[in-house]
Design an enzyme around this catalytic site. Structure first.
Site, PDB file in Angstrom:
ATOM      1  N   CYS A 133     -10.394 -12.701  17.131  1.00 53.89           N
ATOM      2  CA  CYS A 133     -11.032 -11.491  17.644  1.00 53.89           C
ATOM      3  C   CYS A 133     -12.269 -11.189  16.816  1.00 53.89           C
ATOM      4  CB  CYS A 133     -10.049 -10.316  17.592  1.00 53.89           C
ATOM      5  SG  CYS A 133      -8.538 -10.579  18.549  1.00 53.89           S
ATOM      6  N   ASP A 142      -7.709   4.233   9.654  1.00 58.55           N
ATOM      7  CA  ASP A 142      -7.226   3.635   8.413  1.00 58.55           C
ATOM      8  C   ASP A 142      -8.338   3.810   7.389  1.00 58.55           C
ATOM      9  OD1 ASP A 142      -5.396   2.384   6.835  1.00 58.55           O
ATOM     10  OD2 ASP A 142      -5.140   0.649   8.130  1.00 58.55           O
ATOM     11  N   CYS A 144     -11.955  -8.259  14.107  1.00 52.66           N
ATOM     12  CA  CYS A 144     -10.807  -8.306  13.199  1.00 52.66           C
ATOM     13  C   CYS A 144     -11.132  -7.708  11.830  1.00 52.66           C
ATOM     14  CB  CYS A 144     -10.346  -9.746  13.031  1.00 52.66           C
ATOM     15  SG  CYS A 144      -8.930  -9.938  11.921  1.00 52.66           S
ATOM     16  N   LYS A 194      -3.416   5.408   6.652  1.00 46.37           N
ATOM     17  CA  LYS A 194      -3.749   5.904   7.992  1.00 46.37           C
ATOM     18  C   LYS A 194      -3.622   7.424   8.057  1.00 46.37           C
ATOM     19  CE  LYS A 194      -2.111   1.768  10.418  1.00 46.37           C
ATOM     20  NZ  LYS A 194      -1.500   1.106   9.259  1.00 46.37           N
ATOM     21  N   ASP A 197     -11.992  -0.198  11.983  1.00 44.77           N
ATOM     22  CA  ASP A 197     -12.119  -0.291  10.532  1.00 44.77           C
ATOM     23  C   ASP A 197     -13.573  -0.622  10.167  1.00 44.77           C
ATOM     24  OD1 ASP A 197      -9.425   0.181  10.142  1.00 44.77           O
ATOM     25  OD2 ASP A 197      -8.902  -1.952  10.097  1.00 44.77           O
ATOM     26  N   ARG A 203      -9.660  -8.477   9.162  1.00 45.16           N
ATOM     27  CA  ARG A 203      -9.558  -9.559   8.168  1.00 45.16           C
ATOM     28  C   ARG A 203     -10.432 -10.747   8.534  1.00 45.16           C
ATOM     29  NH1 ARG A 203      -3.824  -8.626   8.834  1.00 45.16           N
ATOM     30  NH2 ARG A 203      -3.353  -6.829   7.526  1.00 45.16           N
ATOM     31  N   CYS A 211      -4.792 -17.592  13.852  1.00 44.62           N
ATOM     32  CA  CYS A 211      -4.455 -16.849  15.066  1.00 44.62           C
ATOM     33  C   CYS A 211      -4.674 -17.746  16.278  1.00 44.62           C
ATOM     34  CB  CYS A 211      -5.325 -15.610  15.209  1.00 44.62           C
ATOM     35  SG  CYS A 211      -4.998 -14.311  14.012  1.00 44.62           S
ATOM     36  N   ARG A 214       6.873   0.393   2.325  1.00 43.43           N
ATOM     37  CA  ARG A 214       6.508  -0.648   3.270  1.00 43.43           C
ATOM     38  C   ARG A 214       5.692  -1.738   2.589  1.00 43.43           C
ATOM     39  NH1 ARG A 214       4.004   3.873   6.763  1.00 43.43           N
ATOM     40  NH2 ARG A 214       4.729   4.967   4.909  1.00 43.43           N
ATOM     41  N   ARG A 249       0.824  -1.206   0.000  1.00 41.31           N
ATOM     42  CA  ARG A 249       0.000   0.000   0.000  1.00 41.31           C
ATOM     43  C   ARG A 249       0.860   1.258   0.000  1.00 41.31           C
ATOM     44  NH1 ARG A 249      -3.774   1.071   5.122  1.00 41.31           N
ATOM     45  NH2 ARG A 249      -4.223  -1.117   4.707  1.00 41.31           N
ATOM     46  N   TYR A 250       1.866   1.303   0.873  1.00 37.30           N
ATOM     47  CA  TYR A 250       2.765   2.452   0.962  1.00 37.30           C
ATOM     48  C   TYR A 250       4.030   2.163   0.153  1.00 37.30           C
ATOM     49  CZ  TYR A 250      -0.199   3.405   5.042  1.00 37.30           C
ATOM     50  OH  TYR A 250      -1.264   3.620   5.877  1.00 37.30           O
TER      51      TYR A 250
END
Length: 347
Positions: free
Chosen positions: A107, A308, A110, A315, A271, A112, A103, A94, A90-91
């Site tokens: 969560c 974000d 999440c 962000k 998000d 994703r 995981c 990075r 995206r950046y």
């Protein structure tokens, strides 16, 4: 089998297991779990005190997850920003490298959740090699974030292979790891893992504490082992309705994190991921909490409050409006509301 692997295998993964401890509607939760998987480690499950408490809300399925259909499944447009499978660029400088599809605990908020723990996020060694090759061919990339899923659920051997591959890329300045393992499965932070991580400086790890009750003695010990191995620790908290949308709760959390040598890094606004609407707060609430923290908490303990942006726009920080201009004068408002004239530089 190591202790952490045994404990992970003993995680709660079905509504029926949950019903053995708490009164729940098994059929309603089963419909949620059919779409969004359930996993709660023994360590994290022991932190629940009652139905609906801040720990419960983070890990136990909620039928409202299936009612929130207005938002996109991929709010940050990660799929369209992936030049190769499981790598998001995206950046310019990075890359987000998704090296694991699972995981320790799933969560409910999440970003994703559309694919973590599901067949849609199966990561193969071919995917890993393709990601390493892409990074090696992109000299503008200086910083790689290993995420997923959780990279620390990989074996030491596989993690070593990835870190070795990254260490051979000359244009990389640093590697970061995103992991909730210190919170969910602290026994995974073994001496052998720390000895491995020590070999790849500079290495940063951002973990994910959302509530003061997650700072257990076991979690503190896991973080201490990482810090003593030379790993720089930061924390990314998500602002969650009914969990931590309270200045006193976050003040206790951020103070507690500094005590265990973890620097609060980001406070994320939720998000816009499908299935997470019941956790969302108003942006104004987040700003008000940030204002309440300033002046009563060390600057070291105050993270940057960020959103974000949808569509992969990146962000942006969200800050209270402390500086006000009136004609040629500049006034600065204190967190307590007092306005103070500040001399402006002319010319």
């Amino acid at each position: 089998m190591e202790v952490w692997q045994k404990n992970l295998a003993e995680s709660l993964t079905t509504p029926e297991q949950l019903a053995a401890h708490f009164p729940v509607d098994v059929a309603a939760l089963a419909r949620v779990v059919e779409r969004y998987p359930l996993r709660i480690t023994p360590h994290y499950f022991r932190l629940i005190r009652e139905v609906g408490d801040p720990i419960w809300r983070q890990c136990v399925p909620d039928p409202r997850e299936l009612d929130d259909l207005d938002q996109p499944e991929d709010p940050l447009a990660e799929e369209s920003l992936s030049p190769v499978p499981n790598l998001v660029h995206r950046y310019p400088d990075r890359a987000l490298f998704l090296v694991s599809g699972i995981c320790a605990g799933y969560c409910r908020f999440c970003t994703r959740k559309r694919k973590v723990g599901c067949a849609a996020m199966r990561v193969t060694m071919g995917d890993v090699r393709a990601g390493l090759d892409y990074i090696a061919r992109a000299p503008q990339i200086r910083d790689v974030i290993l995420s997923g899923g959780d990279p620390l659920l990989m074996s030491d051997l596989l993690l070593k292979e990835i870190l070795d591959g990254l260490s051979r890329i000359p244009h990389l300045d640093l590697v970061r790891i995103g992991s909730r393992v210190p919170v969910m499965l602290p026994e995974r932070i073994t001496e052998s893992l720390c000895a491995l991580l020590r070999r790849y400086p500079p290495l940063y790890l951002n973990t994910h504490f959302n509530h003061p009750r997650e700072i257990t003695p076991e979690a503190a010990e896991a973080c201490a082992r990482l810090v003593d191995a030379g790993v720089q620790l930061g924390n990314q908290t998500v602002l969650l309705k009914g969990v931590n949308d309270d200045a006193e709760v976050l003040r206790e959390l951020f103070r507690g994190l500094l005590k265990i040598r973890v620097r609060p890094y980001y406070l994320h606004h939720m998000d816009l991921a499908r299935g997470t609407g019941h956790f969302r707060t108003a942006i104004a609430e987040g700003v008000a909490i940030l204002e309440a923290l300033r002046g009563s908490l060390s600057g070291l303990a105050i993270p940057q409050y960020v959103i974000d942006l949808p569509g992969g726009k990146g962000k942006v920080p969200v800050c209270p409006d402390y500086v006000q201009r009136a004609g040629d004068e500049v006034w600065v408002r204190t967190p307590e509301g007092e306005r103070i004239r500040f001399p402006e530089v002319n010319g």
